[in-house]
Design a protein around this motif. Sequence first.
Motif, PDB file in Angstrom:
ATOM      1  N   GLU A 168     -10.122 -25.756 -54.732  1.00 42.17           N
ATOM      2  CA  GLU A 168      -8.844 -25.311 -54.182  1.00 42.17           C
ATOM      3  C   GLU A 168      -9.101 -23.963 -53.538  1.00 42.17           C
ATOM      4  O   GLU A 168      -9.882 -23.159 -54.074  1.00 42.17           O
ATOM      5  CB  GLU A 168      -7.800 -25.140 -55.289  1.00 42.17           C
ATOM      6  CG  GLU A 168      -7.219 -26.442 -55.790  1.00 42.17           C
ATOM      7  CD  GLU A 168      -6.220 -26.219 -56.923  1.00 42.17           C
ATOM      8  OE1 GLU A 168      -6.097 -25.079 -57.410  1.00 42.17           O
ATOM      9  OE2 GLU A 168      -5.588 -27.207 -57.318  1.00 42.17           O
ATOM     10  N   VAL A 169      -8.445 -23.710 -52.411  1.00 40.90           N
ATOM     11  CA  VAL A 169      -8.600 -22.416 -51.739  1.00 40.90           C
ATOM     12  C   VAL A 169      -7.259 -21.695 -51.778  1.00 40.90           C
ATOM     13  O   VAL A 169      -6.242 -22.237 -51.342  1.00 40.90           O
ATOM     14  CB  VAL A 169      -9.051 -22.607 -50.273  1.00 40.90           C
ATOM     15  CG1 VAL A 169      -9.141 -21.268 -49.561  1.00 40.90           C
ATOM     16  CG2 VAL A 169     -10.386 -23.347 -50.229  1.00 40.90           C
ATOM     17  N   TYR A 170      -7.274 -20.509 -52.325  1.00 38.27           N
ATOM     18  CA  TYR A 170      -6.082 -19.658 -52.332  1.00 38.27           C
ATOM     19  C   TYR A 170      -6.339 -18.531 -51.345  1.00 38.27           C
ATOM     20  O   TYR A 170      -7.403 -17.892 -51.387  1.00 38.27           O
ATOM     21  CB  TYR A 170      -5.832 -19.075 -53.724  1.00 38.27           C
ATOM     22  CG  TYR A 170      -5.476 -20.134 -54.743  1.00 38.27           C
ATOM     23  CD1 TYR A 170      -4.139 -20.381 -55.068  1.00 38.27           C
ATOM     24  CD2 TYR A 170      -6.462 -20.905 -55.353  1.00 38.27           C
ATOM     25  CE1 TYR A 170      -3.805 -21.372 -55.982  1.00 38.27           C
ATOM     26  CE2 TYR A 170      -6.135 -21.889 -56.258  1.00 38.27           C
ATOM     27  CZ  TYR A 170      -4.803 -22.123 -56.575  1.00 38.27           C
ATOM     28  OH  TYR A 170      -4.480 -23.104 -57.474  1.00 38.27           O
ATOM     29  N   MET A 207      -7.376 -12.165 -48.170  1.00 34.70           N
ATOM     30  CA  MET A 207      -7.936 -12.273 -49.518  1.00 34.70           C
ATOM     31  C   MET A 207      -8.093 -13.764 -49.800  1.00 34.70           C
ATOM     32  O   MET A 207      -7.154 -14.536 -49.585  1.00 34.70           O
ATOM     33  CB  MET A 207      -6.983 -11.710 -50.563  1.00 34.70           C
ATOM     34  CG  MET A 207      -6.507 -10.315 -50.258  1.00 34.70           C
ATOM     35  SD  MET A 207      -7.006  -9.225 -51.544  1.00 34.70           S
ATOM     36  CE  MET A 207      -6.680  -7.657 -50.771  1.00 34.70           C
ATOM     37  N   LYS A 208      -9.255 -14.135 -50.331  1.00 31.99           N
ATOM     38  CA  LYS A 208      -9.497 -15.560 -50.587  1.00 31.99           C
ATOM     39  C   LYS A 208     -10.111 -15.761 -51.959  1.00 31.99           C
ATOM     40  O   LYS A 208     -11.038 -15.026 -52.336  1.00 31.99           O
ATOM     41  CB  LYS A 208     -10.518 -16.103 -49.570  1.00 31.99           C
ATOM     42  CG  LYS A 208      -9.921 -16.692 -48.349  1.00 31.99           C
ATOM     43  CD  LYS A 208     -11.007 -17.182 -47.412  1.00 31.99           C
ATOM     44  CE  LYS A 208     -11.284 -18.665 -47.617  1.00 31.99           C
ATOM     45  NZ  LYS A 208     -12.105 -19.217 -46.517  1.00 31.99           N
ATOM     46  N   LEU A 209      -9.620 -16.758 -52.655  1.00 32.26           N
ATOM     47  CA  LEU A 209     -10.264 -17.179 -53.894  1.00 32.26           C
ATOM     48  C   LEU A 209     -10.653 -18.648 -53.753  1.00 32.26           C
ATOM     49  O   LEU A 209      -9.827 -19.474 -53.348  1.00 32.26           O
ATOM     50  CB  LEU A 209      -9.311 -17.033 -55.090  1.00 32.26           C
ATOM     51  CG  LEU A 209      -8.914 -15.610 -55.506  1.00 32.26           C
ATOM     52  CD1 LEU A 209      -7.917 -15.661 -56.663  1.00 32.26           C
ATOM     53  CD2 LEU A 209     -10.127 -14.775 -55.883  1.00 32.26           C
ATOM     54  N   ILE A 210     -11.885 -18.952 -54.075  1.00 33.86           N
ATOM     55  CA  ILE A 210     -12.367 -20.334 -54.048  1.00 33.86           C
ATOM     56  C   ILE A 210     -12.424 -20.786 -55.507  1.00 33.86           C
ATOM     57  O   ILE A 210     -13.129 -20.172 -56.321  1.00 33.86           O
ATOM     58  CB  ILE A 210     -13.786 -20.424 -53.437  1.00 33.86           C
ATOM     59  CG1 ILE A 210     -13.903 -19.578 -52.150  1.00 33.86           C
ATOM     60  CG2 ILE A 210     -14.197 -21.868 -53.217  1.00 33.86           C
ATOM     61  CD1 ILE A 210     -13.015 -19.983 -51.017  1.00 33.86           C
ATOM     62  N   HIS A 231       0.048 -20.759 -54.789  1.00 31.41           N
ATOM     63  CA  HIS A 231      -0.205 -22.125 -54.317  1.00 31.41           C
ATOM     64  C   HIS A 231      -1.461 -22.179 -53.451  1.00 31.41           C
ATOM     65  O   HIS A 231      -1.644 -21.315 -52.593  1.00 31.41           O
ATOM     66  CB  HIS A 231       0.984 -22.634 -53.495  1.00 31.41           C
ATOM     67  CG  HIS A 231       2.262 -22.571 -54.272  1.00 31.41           C
ATOM     68  ND1 HIS A 231       2.490 -23.353 -55.375  1.00 31.41           N
ATOM     69  CD2 HIS A 231       3.351 -21.789 -54.125  1.00 31.41           C
ATOM     70  CE1 HIS A 231       3.689 -23.072 -55.870  1.00 31.41           C
ATOM     71  NE2 HIS A 231       4.226 -22.121 -55.135  1.00 31.41           N
ATOM     72  N   PRO A 232      -2.288 -23.191 -53.670  1.00 35.13           N
ATOM     73  CA  PRO A 232      -3.475 -23.290 -52.808  1.00 35.13           C
ATOM     74  C   PRO A 232      -3.063 -23.568 -51.366  1.00 35.13           C
ATOM     75  O   PRO A 232      -2.077 -24.273 -51.125  1.00 35.13           O
ATOM     76  CB  PRO A 232      -4.258 -24.471 -53.401  1.00 35.13           C
ATOM     77  CG  PRO A 232      -3.298 -25.220 -54.250  1.00 35.13           C
ATOM     78  CD  PRO A 232      -2.202 -24.289 -54.651  1.00 35.13           C
ATOM     79  N   VAL A 233      -3.816 -23.007 -50.422  1.00 30.80           N
ATOM     80  CA  VAL A 233      -3.538 -23.290 -49.008  1.00 30.80           C
ATOM     81  C   VAL A 233      -4.307 -24.534 -48.562  1.00 30.80           C
ATOM     82  O   VAL A 233      -4.004 -25.162 -47.559  1.00 30.80           O
ATOM     83  CB  VAL A 233      -3.898 -22.096 -48.103  1.00 30.80           C
ATOM     84  CG1 VAL A 233      -2.975 -20.925 -48.348  1.00 30.80           C
ATOM     85  CG2 VAL A 233      -5.361 -21.668 -48.255  1.00 30.80           C
ATOM     86  N   ARG A 234      -5.365 -24.870 -49.289  1.00 30.16           N
ATOM     87  CA  ARG A 234      -6.152 -26.073 -48.983  1.00 30.16           C
ATOM     88  C   ARG A 234      -6.655 -26.693 -50.264  1.00 30.16           C
ATOM     89  O   ARG A 234      -6.949 -25.967 -51.220  1.00 30.16           O
ATOM     90  CB  ARG A 234      -7.365 -25.739 -48.132  1.00 30.16           C
ATOM     91  CG  ARG A 234      -7.041 -25.320 -46.722  1.00 30.16           C
ATOM     92  CD  ARG A 234      -8.289 -25.188 -45.863  1.00 30.16           C
ATOM     93  NE  ARG A 234      -8.949 -23.906 -46.067  1.00 30.16           N
ATOM     94  CZ  ARG A 234      -8.538 -22.750 -45.561  1.00 30.16           C
ATOM     95  NH1 ARG A 234      -7.457 -22.710 -44.817  1.00 30.16           N
ATOM     96  NH2 ARG A 234      -9.187 -21.619 -45.780  1.00 30.16           N
TER      97      ARG A 234
END
Length: 448
Positions: A363-365, A385-388, A445-448
Amino acid sequence: MSFDLDLFVIGGGSGGVRAARIASGEHGARVAIAEEYRMGGTCVIRGCVPKKLMVYASSFPALAEEARAYGWSSDVGAFDWTAFRTKLDAELDRLEAIYRKGQVGAGVTVYDQRATVAGPHEVALADGRRLSAKHILVATGGRPFVPDFPGSEHVLTSNDMFRLPSLPKRLLIVGGGFVACEFACIMKGLGVMVTVWNRSNLLRVFDRECAELIVNKMSESGIAVEAGRVVERIEKGPNGLSVTSGTVSETFDAVLYATGRMPNTEGLGLEEAGVNLAGNGAVVVDDWSQSNVPSIYAVGDVTDRINLTPVAIRDGHAFADTIFGGRPRAVDHELVASAVFTQPEFGTVGMTEDAARAIEEIEVYAARFRPMRSAFAGGDERVLMKLIVSKATRRVLGCHIVAPDAGEMIQLAAVAVKMGATKEQFDATCAVHPTMAEELVTMRHPVR
Ligand code: FAD
C-alpha cells in the motif's frame, strides 16, 4: 613472526581515520596511517562538508525573498565567491587539523604520503620506506570518473568545485546522480546559469515520484534539464567551451562531469598481493570487511558497498572492534537512510515504491501539500511524504520525504523504519503540530 605494526591503514578518510583511532586509542594496537592528500578524506575536504556549506551559501537569495514576503525590507545583495571560498578554505584547514590531532592523540603514526601494498603484510611508502604490519586496512575511497572523449581534458570534477577561482556564468553539468543534482541547485542558488545533461532521467535510483518532483522543481527554478544527451566532444574557443551532443552544440564557461565514482585501487599493489577486485576495481570483501587475503581488509567507498560517510565510519569502527577489541561484529547495511541536498531537499530510507511492488503487495500512503511557511509567502514550494507499506506484515518498507530539512526528518523516521515499525505504529504516534512531519503519522488512506 614479529611485525613493525599491528595495523597499517592506507587512506585518511572517514573509514580509515575511525579504524585507526579506535584500534590504537581504544584497543591499544600499534597503528600507522598514510594519507596522500589531506587528512579527513573526501567527506571533509571535497565532499559532504564543503558541499553542505555551499548549500547553505546558495540558500540565502530564496530566504531573502521569503523574508520580504513576511514584511522584512531585506535584500541579499551580490554574492562574493572569493570571500566565501577564503572562509571555506580556513574551515577545511581547521577540520583537517582536528582530524590529524585525533589521530596523533590516539597514538597513531601519521605518514603524509602515498602508500601501496607490497605484500600481504608489507606496505611501501612513497619515500621508499617499507613497513611490515600484521593487518593492512585499505580505506582509499573513490575518485570521480570522467569518460575518455575528445576534449575531456577541459572538464571539471566535483573535486574542483570547491576551489574554483571564480564562478562561471554558464555551467553545464553532465550526470544525473545526487552529486550532479546537488551542484545544479547550489550553483543556481549562487546565481550561475545551469544546464544539466544526462543520458537518462535524473536521480533514477531513487523513488520515481520523489525524483520527478525534485527534477520538476529544479526545472521551474530555471535549471535547464535535458535527458537523453550524450557529450561527443568539447572544444575550447574564444567564447568558452563548445559542447556537442548529436546535432546540438552549446557554449558554456565550465563543464562539470558528475558521472559517477570509481574505487581507488589503481596502482595500489592489491592484485599483485593476490587480492580479488571486482570489475570496477572495488576490493571484494566479506561481511567482516576481509578480503580473500586474510591479513588485508577494506572499508568504505573502495569496497563500493554503500558509498556514504556514516557507512565508511561504521565499517572502520566494526573492523577495529573485531580485530583488536575482542568485540566481533559485522555492520548491518540494511535500511541505511540518506539525504540529497537539492532544493527541495530529499530524505529517503528503505525501498522505493517500484522496488517494493516488484517483491510483494504493498500500500502506498502519500501526502502532497504546500508547506505553511512558503505558502504564506506566496511561494510555490511542494512537500511530498510517502510511506511504502507491506500489505502482508504492515511493516513500513520505505519512507521518502521531499521537503525543506528532509534530511533532518528522515534521520528520525529511519529509527522507526529500522525497528520494523508498522503503519499502525506510525498511526498510534501522536502528531506534533503544526509541523510538516506530522503528515507521516496522519495519512489515513492509501493512495494506491
Ligand atoms: P575517502 O573519504 O574518500 O578517503 C580516502 C582517502 O584515501 C582520501 O583522503 C585519499 O586521498 C586517500 N588515499 C587514496 N589512495 C591512497 C594511497 N595510496 N595512499 C595514501 N592515501 C590514499 N556521503 C554522505 O554520507 N553524505 C553526503 O552528503 C555526501 N556528499 C558527498 C558529496 C560529494 C561531492 C562526494 C564526492 C561524496 C559525498 N559523499 C557523501 C560520500 C562520502 O564522501 C564518502 O562515502 C566517504 O568520504 C567515504 O569514505 P572513505 O573513508 O571510504 O574514503
